[in-house]
Design an enzyme around this catalytic site. Sequence first.
Site, PDB file in Angstrom:
ATOM      1  N   HIS A   6       0.815  -1.211   0.000  1.00 35.48           N
ATOM      2  CA  HIS A   6       0.000   0.000   0.000  1.00 35.48           C
ATOM      3  C   HIS A   6       0.851   1.264   0.000  1.00 35.48           C
ATOM      4  CE1 HIS A   6       0.296  -0.099   4.566  1.00 35.48           C
ATOM      5  NE2 HIS A   6       0.452   1.195   4.353  1.00 35.48           N
ATOM      6  N   ARG A  10      -2.183  11.485   3.656  1.00 32.08           N
ATOM      7  CA  ARG A  10      -2.935  12.127   4.744  1.00 32.08           C
ATOM      8  C   ARG A  10      -4.006  13.019   4.120  1.00 32.08           C
ATOM      9  NH1 ARG A  10      -0.249  11.021   9.324  1.00 32.08           N
ATOM     10  NH2 ARG A  10       1.942  10.503   9.093  1.00 32.08           N
ATOM     11  N   GLU A  53      -4.005   3.745   1.456  1.00 31.12           N
ATOM     12  CA  GLU A  53      -4.335   4.020   2.854  1.00 31.12           C
ATOM     13  C   GLU A  53      -4.529   5.520   3.033  1.00 31.12           C
ATOM     14  OE1 GLU A  53      -2.007   4.264   7.082  1.00 31.12           O
ATOM     15  OE2 GLU A  53      -1.416   2.653   5.727  1.00 31.12           O
ATOM     16  N   ASN A  57      -5.979  12.525  10.497  1.00 26.46           N
ATOM     17  CA  ASN A  57      -5.557  12.938  11.837  1.00 26.46           C
ATOM     18  C   ASN A  57      -6.668  13.785  12.451  1.00 26.46           C
ATOM     19  OD1 ASN A  57      -2.919  11.746  11.993  1.00 26.46           O
ATOM     20  ND2 ASN A  57      -2.315  13.204  10.437  1.00 26.46           N
ATOM     21  N   HIS A  72       3.530  11.254  -6.976  1.00 25.06           N
ATOM     22  CA  HIS A  72       2.160  10.929  -7.346  1.00 25.06           C
ATOM     23  C   HIS A  72       1.909   9.438  -7.228  1.00 25.06           C
ATOM     24  CE1 HIS A  72       4.218  10.238 -11.250  1.00 25.06           C
ATOM     25  NE2 HIS A  72       3.311   9.295 -11.399  1.00 25.06           N
ATOM     26  N   GLU A 122      -1.772  10.129 -11.528  1.00 26.32           N
ATOM     27  CA  GLU A 122      -1.572   9.860 -12.945  1.00 26.32           C
ATOM     28  C   GLU A 122      -2.516   8.733 -13.344  1.00 26.32           C
ATOM     29  OE1 GLU A 122       2.106   9.066 -16.045  1.00 26.32           O
ATOM     30  OE2 GLU A 122       2.332   8.415 -13.973  1.00 26.32           O
TER      31      GLU A 122
END
Length: 131
Positions: A6, A10, A53, A57, A72, A122
């Site tokens: 993965h 954030r 993922e 926060n 990217h 992309e």
Amino acid sequence: MAKYIHSMIRVLDEARSVAFYERVFGLKVAERLDFPEFTLVYLANGESETELELTINKGRTRPYDLGDGHGHVAFSVDDLDELHARLQAEGFAPRKLVDFAPGGAVIARFFFIADPDGYQIEVLQRGGRYL
């Protein structure tokens, strides 16, 4: 040998990001782990074993500084033109389609699109000589 599983980014708004990745790339929530200070949301689909993922926060209110490293993530699709047209029609503002031909012959077709937090994605044509 190591297996890539993965990538993590954030994000500020879980619902907004989950909706974007589901609508644009067909990713669904595979797992959601809620902790006192943050939440982890794993997105996946049947096209790949890898996951995206999202880390949220809690209490964060200002956008993340994405820096100037121009990193990217990338997705490949069966019909680049169709997806690009659909995203334009739905107001997602994909950037222009590019035929990448550094030596004269096209070796890849792609476009970029930004997610709700400004991450660049992309999108490449799958199959044939592209991917």
